[in-house]
Scaffold this motif. Structure first.
Motif, short mmCIF file in Angstrom:
data_model
loop_
_atom_site.label_atom_id
_atom_site.label_comp_id
_atom_site.label_asym_id
_atom_site.label_seq_id
_atom_site.Cartn_x
_atom_site.Cartn_y
_atom_site.Cartn_z
N THR A 22 -1.72 -17.87 6.11
CA THR A 22 -1.36 -19.18 5.53
C THR A 22 -0.32 -19.05 4.44
O THR A 22 0.01 -20.04 3.79
CB THR A 22 -2.62 -19.87 4.99
N LYS A 23 0.15 -17.82 4.22
CA LYS A 23 1.15 -17.54 3.18
C LYS A 23 0.66 -18.01 1.80
O LYS A 23 1.43 -18.50 0.98
CB LYS A 23 2.49 -18.15 3.54
N THR A 24 -0.63 -17.82 1.58
CA THR A 24 -1.27 -18.17 0.31
C THR A 24 -1.15 -17.00 -0.65
O THR A 24 -1.36 -15.85 -0.25
CB THR A 24 -2.76 -18.49 0.55
N PRO A 25 -0.83 -17.25 -1.92
CA PRO A 25 -0.76 -16.15 -2.87
C PRO A 25 -2.11 -15.45 -3.02
O PRO A 25 -3.17 -16.07 -2.86
CB PRO A 25 -0.37 -16.82 -4.19
N ILE A 26 -2.06 -14.19 -3.34
CA ILE A 26 -3.29 -13.42 -3.55
C ILE A 26 -4.04 -13.96 -4.76
O ILE A 26 -5.25 -14.16 -4.71
CB ILE A 26 -2.96 -11.92 -3.73
N GLU A 27 -3.34 -14.19 -5.82
CA GLU A 27 -3.98 -14.63 -7.07
C GLU A 27 -4.12 -16.15 -7.10
O GLU A 27 -3.16 -16.87 -6.84
CB GLU A 27 -3.18 -14.16 -8.27
N ASP A 28 -5.34 -16.61 -7.40
CA ASP A 28 -5.64 -18.04 -7.53
C ASP A 28 -6.54 -18.17 -8.75
O ASP A 28 -7.77 -18.23 -8.63
CB ASP A 28 -6.32 -18.54 -6.25
N LEU A 29 -5.93 -18.19 -9.93
CA LEU A 29 -6.69 -18.16 -11.18
C LEU A 29 -7.70 -19.31 -11.31
O LEU A 29 -8.84 -19.06 -11.73
CB LEU A 29 -5.75 -18.11 -12.38
N PRO A 30 -7.35 -20.55 -10.96
CA PRO A 30 -8.37 -21.61 -11.06
C PRO A 30 -9.59 -21.33 -10.17
O PRO A 30 -10.73 -21.53 -10.59
CB PRO A 30 -7.62 -22.88 -10.62
N ARG A 31 -9.35 -20.87 -8.96
CA ARG A 31 -10.46 -20.55 -8.05
C ARG A 31 -11.29 -19.39 -8.61
O ARG A 31 -12.51 -19.40 -8.56
CB ARG A 31 -9.90 -20.19 -6.65
N GLU A 32 -10.62 -18.39 -9.16
CA GLU A 32 -11.32 -17.25 -9.74
C GLU A 32 -12.25 -17.70 -10.86
O GLU A 32 -13.39 -17.25 -10.96
CB GLU A 32 -10.32 -16.22 -10.26
N GLU A 33 -11.76 -18.59 -11.70
CA GLU A 33 -12.58 -19.08 -12.82
C GLU A 33 -13.78 -19.88 -12.32
O GLU A 33 -14.86 -19.80 -12.90
CB GLU A 33 -11.74 -19.90 -13.79
N LEU A 34 -13.61 -20.64 -11.23
CA LEU A 34 -14.73 -21.37 -10.65
C LEU A 34 -15.79 -20.40 -10.12
O LEU A 34 -16.99 -20.62 -10.31
CB LEU A 34 -14.26 -22.27 -9.51
N VAL A 35 -15.35 -19.34 -9.48
CA VAL A 35 -16.27 -18.34 -8.93
C VAL A 35 -17.05 -17.67 -10.06
O VAL A 35 -18.27 -17.51 -10.00
CB VAL A 35 -15.51 -17.30 -8.09
N ILE A 36 -16.35 -17.31 -11.11
CA ILE A 36 -17.00 -16.65 -12.25
C ILE A 36 -17.97 -17.60 -12.94
O ILE A 36 -19.10 -17.22 -13.27
CB ILE A 36 -15.96 -16.07 -13.23
N ALA A 37 -17.56 -18.85 -13.14
CA ALA A 37 -18.44 -19.83 -13.78
C ALA A 37 -19.71 -20.05 -12.96
O ALA A 37 -20.82 -20.14 -13.52
CB ALA A 37 -17.70 -21.15 -13.98
N ALA A 38 -19.57 -20.12 -11.64
CA ALA A 38 -20.75 -20.28 -10.78
C ALA A 38 -21.67 -19.06 -10.88
O ALA A 38 -22.90 -19.19 -10.93
CB ALA A 38 -20.32 -20.52 -9.33
N ALA A 39 -21.08 -17.86 -10.92
CA ALA A 39 -21.88 -16.64 -11.05
C ALA A 39 -22.59 -16.61 -12.40
O ALA A 39 -23.76 -16.21 -12.48
CB ALA A 39 -21.00 -15.40 -10.89
#
Length: 152
Positions: A22-39
């Protein structure tokens, strides 16, 4: 715990293929923060310290990005095309990662005393050594394990 870390790193290959397609960048900081917050929220319900959960899941994410970057680099050099067998990121990969997050947090809670005992770090290192993902990317495996092996 070792199995959950291993599977997360091995899934990084699928993440890379899905993002590559999908030519999506590797880094997705907002998504990463959501994952960490959920954890962190899930870890709090298990009595895990927020800072430790943040450290562990930041390391898991960085290790995954290390795997993805290495694969992107290789695929760029090979002029790789579309991966027909890449699983869907949202529908397939993320639910698997969510289940692994739950497994890892439960293992952390079950083994918290040992993992925080500075006299047991060598035992933890020995237990984690057979990580299969080392064969995939040694640097990523070391990143993923660092919060469990470094002094508190």
């Amino acid at each position: 715990m070792r199995q959950a870390i291993d599977e997360r790193l091995l899934l990084a290959q699928d993440v890379a293929r899905a993002k590559w397609n999908t030519k999506t960048p590797i880094e997705d900081l907002p998504r990463e923060e959501l994952v960490i917050a959920a954890a962190v929220r899930q870890g709090a319900s298990l009595g895990l310290p927020e800072a430790w959960v943040r450290s562990v899941f930041r390391a898991q994410i960085e290790a995954s990005k290390t795997v993805q970057r290495a694969l992107y680099h290789r695929w760029q050099a090979e002029d790789a095309g579309h991966f027909d067998d890449a699983p869907d990121l949202a529908q397939t990969i993320r639910p698997r990662l969510d289940r692994l997050t739950t497994q890892l947090l439960r293992a952390m809670a079950d083994n918290q005393a040992v993992l925080h005992d500075s006299n047991r770090k060598a035992d933890v290192a020995v237990a984690m050594h057979p990580l299969q993902a080392r064969a995939l990317n040694r640097a990523a495996a070391e990143q993923a394990l660092a919060p469990f092996l470094s002094p508190d």
